[in-house]
Design an enzyme around this catalytic site. Structure first.
Site, short mmCIF file in Angstrom:
data_model
loop_
_atom_site.label_atom_id
_atom_site.label_comp_id
_atom_site.label_asym_id
_atom_site.label_seq_id
_atom_site.Cartn_x
_atom_site.Cartn_y
_atom_site.Cartn_z
N LYS A 11 4.07 11.37 -8.59
CA LYS A 11 3.57 12.38 -7.65
C LYS A 11 3.69 13.80 -8.23
O LYS A 11 4.37 14.02 -9.25
CB LYS A 11 4.35 12.26 -6.34
CG LYS A 11 4.11 10.93 -5.61
CD LYS A 11 4.82 10.91 -4.26
CE LYS A 11 4.58 9.59 -3.52
NZ LYS A 11 5.24 9.59 -2.17
N TYR A 51 -3.95 7.29 1.72
CA TYR A 51 -2.84 7.16 2.68
C TYR A 51 -3.35 6.93 4.11
O TYR A 51 -2.62 7.20 5.07
CB TYR A 51 -1.96 8.41 2.63
CG TYR A 51 -0.93 8.38 1.51
CD1 TYR A 51 0.06 7.40 1.48
CD2 TYR A 51 -0.91 9.36 0.52
CE1 TYR A 51 1.02 7.38 0.48
CE2 TYR A 51 0.06 9.34 -0.50
CZ TYR A 51 1.02 8.36 -0.50
OH TYR A 51 1.98 8.34 -1.49
N ASN A 114 9.03 12.75 -3.11
CA ASN A 114 9.91 11.69 -3.59
C ASN A 114 9.44 11.01 -4.89
O ASN A 114 9.71 9.84 -5.12
CB ASN A 114 10.19 10.68 -2.48
CG ASN A 114 8.94 10.01 -1.95
OD1 ASN A 114 7.86 10.24 -2.47
ND2 ASN A 114 9.10 9.17 -0.95
N HIS A 117 4.97 6.86 -5.96
CA HIS A 117 4.43 5.89 -4.99
C HIS A 117 4.42 4.52 -5.65
O HIS A 117 4.21 4.42 -6.86
CB HIS A 117 2.98 6.26 -4.61
CG HIS A 117 2.29 5.16 -3.85
ND1 HIS A 117 2.43 4.98 -2.49
CD2 HIS A 117 1.50 4.14 -4.29
CE1 HIS A 117 1.75 3.91 -2.12
NE2 HIS A 117 1.17 3.39 -3.19
N GLU A 128 -5.16 -0.88 -3.49
CA GLU A 128 -4.87 0.42 -4.11
C GLU A 128 -5.36 0.49 -5.56
O GLU A 128 -5.81 1.54 -6.02
CB GLU A 128 -3.37 0.70 -4.03
CG GLU A 128 -2.92 0.91 -2.58
CD GLU A 128 -1.42 1.14 -2.41
OE1 GLU A 128 -1.00 1.33 -1.26
OE2 GLU A 128 -0.68 1.13 -3.42
P1 DAT Z 1 7.11 4.59 0.54
O1 DAT Z 1 6.46 5.68 -0.29
O2 DAT Z 1 8.54 4.35 0.12
O3 DAT Z 1 6.31 3.31 0.54
P2 DAT Z 1 6.14 5.07 3.24
O4 DAT Z 1 5.00 4.17 2.89
O5 DAT Z 1 6.90 4.77 4.48
O6 DAT Z 1 7.20 5.12 2.03
O7 DAT Z 1 5.64 6.56 3.36
C1 DAT Z 1 4.68 7.06 2.44
C2 DAT Z 1 5.07 8.45 2.03
O8 DAT Z 1 5.05 9.31 3.16
C3 DAT Z 1 6.51 8.58 1.49
O9 DAT Z 1 6.60 8.22 0.12
C4 DAT Z 1 6.78 10.02 1.72
C5 DAT Z 1 6.08 10.29 3.05
N1 DAT Z 1 7.03 10.12 4.16
C6 DAT Z 1 7.49 8.97 4.68
N2 DAT Z 1 8.37 9.18 5.68
C7 DAT Z 1 8.44 10.55 5.80
C8 DAT Z 1 9.17 11.41 6.66
N3 DAT Z 1 9.99 10.95 7.60
N4 DAT Z 1 8.99 12.74 6.47
C9 DAT Z 1 8.15 13.23 5.53
N5 DAT Z 1 7.44 12.46 4.69
C10 DAT Z 1 7.58 11.14 4.82
MG MG Z 2 4.46 2.93 1.35
#
Ligand code: DAT
Ligand code: MG
Length: 143
Positions: A11, A51, A114, A117, A128
């Site tokens: 990212k 997304y 973070n 992805h 994807e």
């Molecule tokens: P992951 O990337 O571990 O699969 P996810 O699919 O639940 O996690 O969420 C996608 C992305 O969205 C994640 O990498 C960062 C963002 N995200 C998730 N939860 C969040 C939150 N509580 N606040 C801000 N951004 C968040």
């Molecule tokens: Mg995810």
């Protein structure tokens, strides 16, 4: 165990920290092979489409803004159990909860920014991969 493919994205935060190579080392050290890669500055439309599953979540706008804030490095990883293995190497979504030695523990600053992805299932990995790569852009390395 089955040979799988998964999508990984470095990212904008991690690209900005200049740690693409360090993150690639985690994949290679753990037996995953890079079979396609491209650097791209996503358009808002591309990031929203990628997304789309999160579009009702409160953080969606913030997530899209972040994902288009700079270039990303997108790669297809191939190997045994690649989807789960990549998730393990990445660590928990919130770096505060990520295990020692994971990418997010070592390179991420917050749940929003973070570092990486990774596809969460083989089914989503296929969707994807097709979102970013033509089959002709993928170079299988396992036979
Ligand atoms: P992951 O990337 O571990 O699969 P996810 O699919 O639940 O996690 O969420 C996608 C992305 O969205 C994640 O990498 C960062 C963002 N995200 C998730 N939860 C969040 C939150 N509580 N606040 C801000 N951004 C968040
Ligand atoms: Mg995810």
């Amino acid at each position: 165990m089955a040979i799988e493919r998964t999508i990984s994205i470095v990212k904008p935060d991690a690209v900005g920290k200049n740690v693409i190579g360090k993150i690639y080392d985690r994949f290679e050290s753990n037996g995953l092979k890079i079979v396609a890669a491209k650097m791209k500055h996503l358009s808002r439309r591309e990031a929203e489409g990628f997304y789309a599953v999160h579009k009702e979540r409160p953080f969606f706008g913030e997530l899209v803004d972040f994902m288009i804030s700079g270039p990303v490095m997108i790669q297809v990883l191939e190997g045994e159990n690649a989807v789960a293995k990549n998730r393990e190497i990445m660590g928990a979504t919130n770096p505060a909860n990520a295990d020692e030695g994971t990418i997010r523990k070592d390179f991420a600053d917050s749940v929003g920014e973070n570092a990486v992805h990774g596809s969460d299932s083989a089914e989503n990995a296929a969707i994807e991969i097709a979102y970013f790569f033509a089959e002709t852009e993928i170079c299988p390395r396992t036979r």
